[in-house]
Design a protein around this motif. Structure first.
Motif, mmCIF file in Angstrom:
data_model
loop_
_atom_site.group_PDB
_atom_site.id
_atom_site.type_symbol
_atom_site.label_atom_id
_atom_site.label_comp_id
_atom_site.label_asym_id
_atom_site.label_seq_id
_atom_site.Cartn_x
_atom_site.Cartn_y
_atom_site.Cartn_z
ATOM 1 N N ALA A 116 11.571 34.504 17.239
ATOM 2 C CA ALA A 116 10.496 35.425 16.858
ATOM 3 C C ALA A 116 9.571 35.665 18.041
ATOM 4 N N ARG A 117 8.854 36.754 17.971
ATOM 5 C CA ARG A 117 7.838 37.041 18.985
ATOM 6 C C ARG A 117 6.584 36.243 18.641
ATOM 7 N N PRO A 118 5.964 35.604 19.613
ATOM 8 C CA PRO A 118 4.776 34.796 19.323
ATOM 9 C C PRO A 118 3.568 35.651 18.982
ATOM 10 N N TRP A 119 2.575 35.003 18.392
ATOM 11 C CA TRP A 119 1.348 35.677 17.972
ATOM 12 C C TRP A 119 0.657 36.382 19.122
ATOM 13 N N GLU A 120 0.734 35.813 20.325
ATOM 14 C CA GLU A 120 0.049 36.414 21.472
ATOM 15 C C GLU A 120 0.520 37.845 21.731
ATOM 16 N N ALA A 124 -2.030 41.025 21.642
ATOM 17 C CA ALA A 124 -2.180 41.924 22.791
ATOM 18 C C ALA A 124 -2.050 43.384 22.354
ATOM 19 N N HIS A 125 -1.132 43.672 21.443
ATOM 20 C CA HIS A 125 -1.002 45.035 20.931
ATOM 21 C C HIS A 125 -2.249 45.459 20.175
ATOM 22 N N HIS A 126 -2.818 44.545 19.425
ATOM 23 C CA HIS A 126 -4.061 44.852 18.709
ATOM 24 C C HIS A 126 -5.181 45.186 19.691
ATOM 25 N N ARG A 141 2.446 41.791 10.647
ATOM 26 C CA ARG A 141 3.682 42.004 11.402
ATOM 27 C C ARG A 141 4.199 40.693 11.990
ATOM 28 N N PHE A 142 3.286 39.866 12.468
ATOM 29 C CA PHE A 142 3.691 38.587 13.035
ATOM 30 C C PHE A 142 4.290 37.687 11.958
ATOM 31 N N TYR A 159 1.229 29.715 14.612
ATOM 32 C CA TYR A 159 0.466 30.201 15.761
ATOM 33 C C TYR A 159 0.659 29.315 16.994
ATOM 34 N N GLU A 160 1.458 28.257 16.849
ATOM 35 C CA GLU A 160 1.891 27.457 17.985
ATOM 36 C C GLU A 160 3.312 27.815 18.420
ATOM 37 N N LEU A 161 3.832 28.926 17.943
ATOM 38 C CA LEU A 161 5.228 29.279 18.191
ATOM 39 C C LEU A 161 5.545 29.319 19.681
ATOM 40 N N SER A 162 4.664 29.882 20.492
ATOM 41 C CA SER A 162 4.953 29.966 21.929
ATOM 42 C C SER A 162 5.073 28.586 22.549
ATOM 43 N N ALA A 163 4.301 27.614 22.061
ATOM 44 C CA ALA A 163 4.405 26.249 22.570
ATOM 45 C C ALA A 163 5.712 25.607 22.110
ATOM 46 N N TYR A 164 6.108 25.835 20.862
ATOM 47 C CA TYR A 164 7.396 25.330 20.388
ATOM 48 C C TYR A 164 8.536 25.904 21.220
ATOM 49 N N GLN A 165 8.479 27.206 21.480
ATOM 50 C CA GLN A 165 9.558 27.863 22.206
ATOM 51 C C GLN A 165 9.639 27.411 23.663
ATOM 52 N N ALA A 166 8.557 26.848 24.185
ATOM 53 C CA ALA A 166 8.549 26.394 25.580
ATOM 54 C C ALA A 166 9.317 25.096 25.774
ATOM 55 N N GLY A 167 9.718 24.429 24.694
ATOM 56 C CA GLY A 167 10.517 23.216 24.803
ATOM 57 C C GLY A 167 9.767 21.972 24.377
#
Length: 229
Positions: A116-120, A124-126, A141-142, A159-167
């Motif tokens: 999935a695309r992260p919340w960030e 940014a689009h908002h 949408r998120f 809302y921690e998705l980007s941190a999860y995806q980083a490994g």
């Protein structure tokens, strides 16, 4: 830092020089002066017990703030003299819990749903077009992404998705730092250290700076953790 309405629930670590008036009221005054907010003690720190003398001192709460006891022995505190706080164990406990969360995410979610695309990205689009994509629409949408829905269903913070995806190592590294520092830090000379934004990169920059600062404090310096209300 966020606006006053958005800082509720954040944790601030307040630092005091050796010999300074470092009680609970002094910490609250620093927080109020810099953030215009009030708070309550956050019992985040494990208490250190030395190998031999610790069998006696574990029953005394001297040099500690808002200590918690179990079977008469002091186990956790909202702060106190740095030498009495077990920062290593505090970080290790947070790392262990973060490891379990990341592995659950990786097993139950990452391998069964599309990335999935992260919340960030939506935020940014908002910010780029707030009239077309208001906050509620960006959030909708998120959260409608299957991977995000799965995280919500498994009680994992989407809302921690980007941190999860980083490994795993990145996610765990973020959380043991948060356990030590919180969301902001007030230095002994009254400076406020905080992330420049909510991005994981900016949080890491802040946490690395804050951890280096705390590591450099003398053993008789004082720390106090406050959750803003």
């Amino acid at each position: 830092m966020p606006t006053p309405a958005a800082i509720v629930g954040l944790t601030v670590t307040v630092c005091f020089s050796p010999g300074a008036d470092a009680d609970w009221f002094a910490a609250c005054e620093k927080v109020h002066d810099l953030l215009d907010a009030h708070g309550t003690p956050a019992r985040r720190y494990h208490v250190r017990h030395r190998p031999v003398i610790g069998w006696l001192t574990r029953f005394f709460g001297y040099y500690l703030l808002d200590a918690v006891r179990r079977f008469g022995a002091v186990t956790r505190a909202a702060g106190g003299r740095k030498s009495r706080l077990d920062l290593t164990r505090t970080a290790a406990t947070a790392a262990r819990h973060a490891t379990l969360r990341w592995r659950a995410w990786n097993t139950l979610i990452a391998t069964t749903t599309r990335p999935a695309r992260p919340w960030e990205d939506f935020l940014a689009h908002h910010h780029a077009d707030p009239a077309t994509i208001p906050p509620n629409e960006a959030r909708r949408r998120f959260e409608q992404q299957p991977q995000v829905l799965a995280m919500i269903a498994h009680h994992l913070d989407p809302y921690e998705l980007s941190a999860y995806q980083a490994g795993e190592h990145t996610y765990v590294g973020l959380h043991w730092r948060i356990a030590l520092i919180g969301d902001a830090l007030i230095t002994t000379d009254g400076r406020l250290l905080a992330p420049a934004s909510d991005s994981v990169a900016d949080r890491f920059r802040f946490l690395n700076e804050a951890c280096t600062y705390v590591r450099g404090l003398r053993p008789d310096a004082r720390l106090c953790a406050i959750t803003l209300a």
